[in-house]
Enzyme design. Structure first.
Site, PDB file in Angstrom:
ATOM      1  N   GLY A  20       0.824  -1.199   0.000  1.00 52.24           N
ATOM      2  CA  GLY A  20       0.000   0.000   0.000  1.00 52.24           C
ATOM      3  C   GLY A  20       0.854   1.243   0.000  1.00 52.24           C
ATOM      4  O   GLY A  20       2.064   1.204  -0.247  1.00 52.24           O
ATOM      5  N   GLY A  21       0.209   2.357   0.319  1.00 51.38           N
ATOM      6  CA  GLY A  21       0.880   3.638   0.229  1.00 51.38           C
ATOM      7  C   GLY A  21       2.024   3.806   1.207  1.00 51.38           C
ATOM      8  O   GLY A  21       2.905   4.628   0.981  1.00 51.38           O
ATOM      9  N   VAL A  25       3.668  -5.549   3.448  1.00 51.62           N
ATOM     10  CA  VAL A  25       3.556  -6.527   4.524  1.00 51.62           C
ATOM     11  C   VAL A  25       4.005  -7.872   3.984  1.00 51.62           C
ATOM     12  O   VAL A  25       3.552  -8.307   2.913  1.00 51.62           O
ATOM     13  CB  VAL A  25       2.116  -6.630   5.065  1.00 51.62           C
ATOM     14  CG1 VAL A  25       2.056  -7.647   6.206  1.00 51.62           C
ATOM     15  CG2 VAL A  25       1.632  -5.288   5.555  1.00 51.62           C
ATOM     16  N   LYS A  40       5.842  -5.711   8.693  1.00 49.91           N
ATOM     17  CA  LYS A  40       5.393  -4.526   7.954  1.00 49.91           C
ATOM     18  C   LYS A  40       6.602  -3.641   7.716  1.00 49.91           C
ATOM     19  O   LYS A  40       7.215  -3.137   8.660  1.00 49.91           O
ATOM     20  CB  LYS A  40       4.309  -3.770   8.733  1.00 49.91           C
ATOM     21  CG  LYS A  40       3.921  -2.455   8.080  1.00 49.91           C
ATOM     22  CD  LYS A  40       2.673  -1.855   8.696  1.00 49.91           C
ATOM     23  CE  LYS A  40       1.444  -2.586   8.222  1.00 49.91           C
ATOM     24  NZ  LYS A  40       0.196  -1.839   8.552  1.00 49.91           N
ATOM     25  N   ASP A 141      -8.021   5.407  12.652  1.00 50.81           N
ATOM     26  CA  ASP A 141      -8.319   4.931  11.291  1.00 50.81           C
ATOM     27  C   ASP A 141      -9.098   3.619  11.356  1.00 50.81           C
ATOM     28  O   ASP A 141      -8.800   2.663  10.653  1.00 50.81           O
ATOM     29  CB  ASP A 141      -7.028   4.748  10.503  1.00 50.81           C
ATOM     30  CG  ASP A 141      -7.291   4.530   9.012  1.00 50.81           C
ATOM     31  OD1 ASP A 141      -8.339   5.004   8.518  1.00 50.81           O
ATOM     32  OD2 ASP A 141      -6.472   3.872   8.349  1.00 50.81           O
TER      33      ASP A 141
END
Length: 737
Positions: A20-21, A25, A40, A141
């Site tokens: 992702g951004g 992972v 991660k 989040d």
């Protein structure tokens, strides 16, 4: 990254499972411990970042990672390790085999989850948030992709600490000057949208959005236009969930709508209250089931601030990705699937067959029910649930299985919360020994059980044994986790506390101040753990007779907690209680009396008229009535509080015995020595039975009994009892030395 790459010679990256951004992972193997983990790897800082900013970011990452690593709750992903490698930051976490809620909704092809599953998930996530918010940590989040359900039904929240780090890097919840588009707006709180400061109530709003979607199949503001979604969060009341799905329980709809209140102050005060309402609601009958249809919410028309221009909607949980997504994370951050299904374990003919999954799921649900009862302060009921689950897990999984030991640990914890310290000591000891055999003597879970053992030893007055255990656990924590790990700092805090109980007050004061300073450096000056250590500094100052300084620190802690946690938080109220203690010790009993009158009102509002802390405040009020010479009123208050404590906590609970002892004090001051003797003797007998004959509190009660005998002219009996107390104290002193 090659699949043979090693991080620090320990973590071998095996397979990419998310991108992702903020980075990637990987499924990996911890070569040192031989276990599968998730790693991660955050993206290296680009050349556009100046060196000073990079240093700040690295320090923030270490701080956030330490906090995340200190979280110890079944509903929170375990962080094992963190660090920096080849210019990039990394976290090592438990590898989970399950489906996140976004994937579960996709599996249902846009239909909502079964009502029973929605309620179970709501309770588990609320329990995990209650724990993390109590630690002063806000997720920021929360969304379906950040919540995972395991095959046994356990629900875990992912990515604590990552959202704040993302904000530092530039992946903010609002647009920046660079034009970076935010992620999904479907789960944002109104205060996030407006750029206002957020606290734990923002997480509660996001949870309301998640539960709404799980229960109805769509988020509360299910529109394709990002501006319309954000305006909906800010200005539009959501359609009641039962208008979309009538079989949802009424109490659940009320909870969700309360969570979705526009103003933070109109939402439930904390996640503990949410757990209480969910547990209580399970006793209500659901509405009859009928078919349902999803109606679109009203389309808002008002505009948004300039920072939202050009923003895309991002992905909601339902219908956002194919049923079997590829490794790249559709949400644009590392919050999608954290694991892939591992190869099946070949059958072992020499082992008994595994227990049925339905049984494990049922036991998991009952375990979570016990956690919910504990979060609601119903410790006796929680202990019974955990005891039953521990017995069934032992039969199904084995006495040393990790889940069996988790339940047994909770049994011990509940026992310690209900005044049964001797029983708790036995249970914690069993758990510590079993974990040492199965997990290793230095495993964090083993050290947790040993640290609780030390705490209960202290509660039993066995402070020398507690000291030895704390020193041993601290050595292991420093060796395994490092001196600045939050768990290490917590152990040092406990050691300082116990030094004070050993009478080594100057050492206790010095260590408490050092821990407070270290916690401020690692966690921040306003972190709840930092304030706990400052609270202990004040307590030791009081023990040293430095009550003016103690009063000042207690007031500072109370003010800081009111700012950080809220005026009605239990820790804030506890600090105010200690301010009253200090005022009384300084002879300012009239001020203390006024403080306790207000505190009783606040505690009654927060905890109810029979809450243990409400009764503690009433006890303080009675003590200061006595100090002002108002002994008839003081005696009446002590008797009433004692009766309530006996009914709520039990006849032998330490707080009940304190109230009964206060009744005896009042009787003595009123010259009613025969009645006082009877009560002192009853208290001494109970303390000997519960705590042991050599416990300081039991010996103090026997001394007070002897004083009564003396006042009644029974000098020979009094002298014999004084000698008996002195002999026991000398013997205990020799053993302790």
């Amino acid at each position: 990254m090659a699949d043979t790459r090693l991080i620090h010679g320990r973590y071998r990256l095996l397979e990419l499972i998310g991108r992702g951004g903020m980075g990637e992972v990987w499924a990996a193997r911890d070569e040192s411990l031989g276990r599968r983990v998730a790693v991660k790897c955050l993206k290296p800082l680009g050349s556009q970042q100046d060196h000073a900013f990079a240093r700040v970011l690295r320090e923030r990452f270490r701080r956030e990672a330490r906090v995340a690593a200190a979280l110890q709750h079944r509903g929170v992903t375990v962080v094992h390790d963190f660090g920096e490698f080849e210019g990039g930051l990394y976290l090592v976490m438990e590898l989970l085999d399950g489906r996140n809620l976004s994937q579960l909704l996709q599996d249902h092809k846009g239909h909502p989850l079964p009502v029973a599953d929605v309620l179970d998930i709501a309770e588990q996530v609320s329990s995990a948030l209650a724990y993390t918010h109590q630690q002063g940590i806000v997720h920021r989040d929360l969304k379906p992709a950040n919540i995972m359900r395991l095959p046994d039904g356990t629900v875990k929240i992912l990515d604590f600490g990552i959202a704040r780090l993302g904000a530092d890097i530039g992946f903010t919840s609002r647009l920046t000057g660079t034009g970076i588009a935010m992620g999904t707006p479907h789960y944002m709180s109104p205060e996030q949208i407006g750029g206002a400061p957020v606290d734990h109530r923002s997480d509660l709003y996001s949870l309301g959005c998640v539960l709404y979607e799980l229960a109805t199949g769509a988020p509360p503001f299910d529109l394709d236009d990002a501006w319309a979604i954000l305006v909906g969060h800010r200005d539009t009341e959501p359609e009641p969930p039962r208008a979309r799905r009538v079989e949802l329980p009424v109490y659940f709809e009320e909870i969700v709508l309360d969570l979705l209140a526009k103003e933070p102050g109109a939402r439930p005060p904390d996640a503990r209250e949410l757990v209480r309402r969910l547990v209580a609601g399970r006793g209500l009958a659901p509405a009859p089931a009928t078919p349902f249809a999803v109606a679109p919410p009203p389309v808002p028309t008002r505009g948004l601030p300039s920072w939202a221009r050009g923003m895309t909607t991002g992905h909601k949980a339902t219908g956002a990705t194919p049923p079997d997504p590829a490794p790249p994370d559709p949400d644009g951050s590392l919050t999608g699937a954290w694991t892939t299904a591992l190869p099946p374990v070949p059958p072992q003919p020499d082992r008994p067959p595994p227990p049925p999954p339905d049984l494990l799921a049922e036991l998991g649900a009952r375990h979570r029910e016990g956690l919910g009862l504990g979060a609601a302060g119903r410790w006796a009921e929680a202990g019974e649930v955990h005891r039953a689950v521990a017995a069934e897990r032992a039969q199904a999984l084995g006495p040393d299985h990790v889940d069996t030991l988790v339940s047994q640990y909770e049994v011990a914890f509940a026992l310690s919360r209900t005044g049964r310290e001797a029983d708790a000591l036995r249970e914690f000891g069993l758990v510590a020994r079993a974990r040492a055999r199965t997990l290793g003597p230095d495993d964090p879970a083993t050290l947790d059980a040993r640290q609780e053992t030390a705490y209960v030893l202290g509660r039993l007055g066995r402070h020398f044994e507690a000291h030895q255990e704390y020193v041993s656990v601290l050595d292991a924590r420093e060796r395994v986790m490092g001196a600045d790990h939050p768990a290490t700092l917590r152990c040092r805090h406990n050691l300082a506390f116990n030094l004070g109980r050993l009478g080594r007050l100057e050492e206790a004061h010095r260590m408490a101040r050092e821990v407070a300073a270290d916690r401020a450096r690692v966690l921040g000056a306003g972190h709840p753990d930092t304030l706990v250590s400052r609270y202990e500094v004040a307590y030791v100052l009081g023990q040293l007779g430095r009550w003016v300084e103690a009063l000042q620190v207690y007031r500072e802690v109370a003010a800081a907690r009111a700012t950080v946690l809220g005026a009605d938080h239990r820790d804030t109220l506890a600090a105010r209680y200690e301010v009253g203690i200090a005022l009384g010790r300084l002879g300012r009993s009239a001020e203390a009396l006024q403080l306790y009158r207000v505190l009783v009102e606040d505690r009654t509002r927060v905890d109810g008229p029979e809450g243990p802390e409400t009764l503690r405040a009433r006890h303080g009020l009675g003590v200061n009535l006595g100090r002002l010479g108002r002994w008839e009123e003081a005696l009446a208050e002590a008797r009433e509080v004692g009766a309530l404590r006996e009914r709520v906590l039990g006849p032998d609970h330490p707080d009940t015995l304190v109230s009964r002892r206060e009744s005896a004090v009042g009787l003595g001051w009123l010259g009613r020595w025969a009645a006082a003797l009877t009560v002192y003797r009853q208290v001494a007998d109970a303390r000997e039975r519960v705590l042991g004959a050599d416990h300081p509190d039991a010996l103090a009660s026997r001394s007070e009994e002897a004083h009564c005998l003396e006042r009644l002219g029974r000098g020979a009996e009094a002298a014999a009892l004084y000698r008996r107390v002195a002999t026991v104290r000398q013997r205990a002193g020799r053993q302790g030395g």
